[in-house]
Motif scaffolding. Structure first.
Motif, PDB file in Angstrom:
ATOM      1  N   ILE A 128       0.531  -7.938 -10.385  1.00 51.81           N
ATOM      2  CA  ILE A 128       1.830  -7.385 -10.021  1.00 51.81           C
ATOM      3  C   ILE A 128       2.658  -7.191 -11.289  1.00 51.81           C
ATOM      4  O   ILE A 128       2.398  -7.808 -12.323  1.00 51.81           O
ATOM      5  CB  ILE A 128       2.582  -8.282  -9.022  1.00 51.81           C
ATOM      6  N   VAL A 129       3.628  -6.295 -11.198  1.00 51.71           N
ATOM      7  CA  VAL A 129       4.524  -6.034 -12.318  1.00 51.71           C
ATOM      8  C   VAL A 129       5.947  -5.971 -11.798  1.00 51.71           C
ATOM      9  O   VAL A 129       6.201  -5.484 -10.695  1.00 51.71           O
ATOM     10  CB  VAL A 129       4.139  -4.721 -13.056  1.00 51.71           C
ATOM     11  N   CYS A 145      -2.141  -1.930 -10.486  1.00 47.97           N
ATOM     12  CA  CYS A 145      -1.225  -3.041 -10.241  1.00 47.97           C
ATOM     13  C   CYS A 145      -0.209  -2.597  -9.193  1.00 47.97           C
ATOM     14  O   CYS A 145      -0.142  -1.426  -8.829  1.00 47.97           O
ATOM     15  CB  CYS A 145      -0.524  -3.481 -11.524  1.00 47.97           C
ATOM     16  N   TRP A 146       0.574  -3.544  -8.725  1.00 49.67           N
ATOM     17  CA  TRP A 146       1.619  -3.275  -7.740  1.00 49.67           C
ATOM     18  C   TRP A 146       2.975  -3.513  -8.386  1.00 49.67           C
ATOM     19  O   TRP A 146       3.252  -4.599  -8.890  1.00 49.67           O
ATOM     20  CB  TRP A 146       1.445  -4.186  -6.532  1.00 49.67           C
ATOM     21  N   ALA A 147       3.806  -2.468  -8.420  1.00 49.57           N
ATOM     22  CA  ALA A 147       5.185  -2.615  -8.889  1.00 49.57           C
ATOM     23  C   ALA A 147       5.967  -3.282  -7.767  1.00 49.57           C
ATOM     24  O   ALA A 147       6.544  -2.631  -6.893  1.00 49.57           O
ATOM     25  CB  ALA A 147       5.776  -1.252  -9.243  1.00 49.57           C
ATOM     26  N   ALA A 148       5.980  -4.616  -7.791  1.00 48.25           N
ATOM     27  CA  ALA A 148       6.439  -5.393  -6.647  1.00 48.25           C
ATOM     28  C   ALA A 148       7.947  -5.537  -6.570  1.00 48.25           C
ATOM     29  O   ALA A 148       8.499  -5.772  -5.495  1.00 48.25           O
ATOM     30  CB  ALA A 148       5.801  -6.781  -6.675  1.00 48.25           C
ATOM     31  N   VAL A 238       8.427 -14.712  -1.167  1.00 51.49           N
ATOM     32  CA  VAL A 238       9.045 -15.941  -1.663  1.00 51.49           C
ATOM     33  C   VAL A 238       9.749 -15.661  -2.989  1.00 51.49           C
ATOM     34  O   VAL A 238      10.891 -16.072  -3.212  1.00 51.49           O
ATOM     35  CB  VAL A 238       7.995 -17.061  -1.833  1.00 51.49           C
ATOM     36  N   GLY A 239       9.080 -14.935  -3.873  1.00 51.95           N
ATOM     37  CA  GLY A 239       9.669 -14.602  -5.168  1.00 51.95           C
ATOM     38  C   GLY A 239      10.917 -13.755  -5.061  1.00 51.95           C
ATOM     39  O   GLY A 239      11.811 -13.822  -5.912  1.00 51.95           O
ATOM     40  N   GLN A 240      11.007 -12.965  -3.995  1.00 54.92           N
ATOM     41  CA  GLN A 240      12.186 -12.124  -3.755  1.00 54.92           C
ATOM     42  C   GLN A 240      13.294 -12.872  -3.020  1.00 54.92           C
ATOM     43  O   GLN A 240      14.365 -12.315  -2.797  1.00 54.92           O
ATOM     44  CB  GLN A 240      11.773 -10.893  -2.944  1.00 54.92           C
ATOM     45  N   THR A 264       3.324  -6.711   5.882  1.00 57.84           N
ATOM     46  CA  THR A 264       2.651  -7.985   5.647  1.00 57.84           C
ATOM     47  C   THR A 264       1.458  -7.906   4.713  1.00 57.84           C
ATOM     48  O   THR A 264       0.741  -8.891   4.577  1.00 57.84           O
ATOM     49  CB  THR A 264       2.177  -8.582   6.983  1.00 57.84           C
ATOM     50  N   ILE A 265       1.236  -6.782   4.089  1.00 60.82           N
ATOM     51  CA  ILE A 265       0.053  -6.680   3.232  1.00 60.82           C
ATOM     52  C   ILE A 265       0.411  -5.982   1.919  1.00 60.82           C
ATOM     53  O   ILE A 265       1.138  -4.990   1.905  1.00 60.82           O
ATOM     54  CB  ILE A 265      -1.093  -5.936   3.958  1.00 60.82           C
ATOM     55  N   ALA A 266      -0.080  -6.527   0.830  1.00 59.93           N
ATOM     56  CA  ALA A 266       0.137  -5.909  -0.479  1.00 59.93           C
ATOM     57  C   ALA A 266      -0.793  -4.705  -0.624  1.00 59.93           C
ATOM     58  O   ALA A 266      -1.878  -4.668  -0.042  1.00 59.93           O
ATOM     59  CB  ALA A 266      -0.134  -6.929  -1.580  1.00 59.93           C
ATOM     60  N   PRO A 267      -0.409  -3.699  -1.415  1.00 56.52           N
ATOM     61  CA  PRO A 267      -1.256  -2.521  -1.595  1.00 56.52           C
ATOM     62  C   PRO A 267      -2.615  -2.883  -2.188  1.00 56.52           C
ATOM     63  O   PRO A 267      -2.765  -3.904  -2.866  1.00 56.52           O
ATOM     64  CB  PRO A 267      -0.440  -1.658  -2.575  1.00 56.52           C
ATOM     65  N   ALA A 268      -3.594  -2.036  -1.941  1.00 53.72           N
ATOM     66  CA  ALA A 268      -4.947  -2.293  -2.442  1.00 53.72           C
ATOM     67  C   ALA A 268      -5.020  -2.191  -3.964  1.00 53.72           C
ATOM     68  O   ALA A 268      -5.844  -2.855  -4.602  1.00 53.72           O
ATOM     69  CB  ALA A 268      -5.920  -1.301  -1.812  1.00 53.72           C
ATOM     70  N   ASP A 269      -4.156  -1.363  -4.559  1.00 60.86           N
ATOM     71  CA  ASP A 269      -4.266  -1.016  -5.978  1.00 60.86           C
ATOM     72  C   ASP A 269      -4.360  -2.219  -6.914  1.00 60.86           C
ATOM     73  O   ASP A 269      -5.096  -2.191  -7.892  1.00 60.86           O
ATOM     74  CB  ASP A 269      -3.051  -0.185  -6.417  1.00 60.86           C
TER      75      ASP A 269
END
Length: 282
Positions: A128-129, A145-148, A238-240, A264-269
């Motif tokens: 993540i970034v 990566c995921w720009a979270a 949680v981080g947010q 509820t799911i992070a991207p596949a990237d």
């Protein structure tokens, strides 16, 4: 097996964006799986029969692998002696050249060896970034990566929440809520759940100095369908500040895939299969 048929354990990597996951798909499907290309490459080696790769670890569309594995039985035409491990690797890579797939290593194993069932553990990394949105990512980081979060994440809170996941639990809350999981036990053991700083391709470029990369590392013998991406999404929440570490534990104890509402799911990237471990095999 015949004397000339040999089973190999093959380690391989791939950039998953252009493939329909790692598993084989119907040949007439528009986007094929990584397994399709491995088997097409093997068939160009003039084999006595069809080479069938048995994949150790499933990955979905868009998910990458630094190192996945499979076993395959290979017998050459005309009773020729088996390929050496090095020659097999080089020959497969020659025929995989147009693809974003590379064979890393091949090892001769016993006829009873199974790439999936003999695996001791699997390690995944989710990248993540923070500090930008997806469209502001360096071009070489897109799909990797995921720009979270455009601001920062509360990493200590995420680390505290990650500790709640360690050990043997019913992970129903972090499995995909579909029929694919009906006959699978939700009891899994998570051996590792770490959050550590990382770097991108351009860590010192002034244009990107506000970006911060993080690796979320998960290790276990096996995982439920989409479990890693769902755990990642909850940890980012949680981080947010949208969840507390205690609420993370409550979600897990609820044993309900709908316990964490919303996206509820992070991207596949951002997901990479890092390694598959076996006893006595480096």
């Amino acid at each position: 097996m015949t004397l000339n048929k040999v089973r190999y354990l093959v380690f391989f990597q791939y950039f998953g964006t252009k493939y329909s996951g790692v598993m084989e798909t119907p040949a007439d499907q528009a986007v094929l799986g990584v397994q399709n290309y491995l088997e097409m490459a093997a068939q160009k080696l003039r084999l006595a029969g069809k080479a069938k790769f048995s994949i150790s670890s499933r990955t979905d569309t868009g998910v990458h692998a630094l190192c996945n594995s499979a076993h395959v039985d290979i017998e050459r035409e005309g009773g020729k002696p088996p390929f050496s491990e090095t020659i097999l690797v080089n020959a497969l890579n020659h025929h995989l050249k147009p693809e974003s797939i590379s064979v890393l290593k091949a090892i001769r194993v016993s006829d009873s060896f199974h790439a999936r069932y003999n695996a001791l553990s699997r390690t995944y990394i989710y990248r993540i970034v923070t500090g930008c949105n997806h469209f502001d990512l360096p071009v070489f980081e897109r799909n990797l990566c995921w720009a979270a979060c455009v601001s920062s994440l509360n990493i200590p809170a995420m680390q505290e929440a990650a500790q709640q996941l360690l050990g043997t639990h019913d992970f129903s809350a972090f499995q995909s809520a579909n029929s694919e999981n009906v006959f699978r036990s939700p009891i899994k053991t998570l051996l590792r759940a770490d959050i550590t700083p990382s770097s991108g391709f351009w860590p010192h470029h002034t244009q990107y100095r506000d970006l911060q990369f993080w690796d979320l590392t998960f290790q276990g013998r096996s995982f439920l369908y989409k479990q890693v991406r769902r755990m990642t999404r909850a940890l980012v929440a949680v981080g947010q500040g949208r969840l507390t570490p205690r609420e993370m534990k409550d979600i897990m104890e609820a044993r309900d895939p709908t316990a964490f509402p919303g996206n509820t799911i992070a991207p596949a990237d951002g997901l990479f299969l890092k390694k598959v471990e076996y006893d006595g095999i480096d």
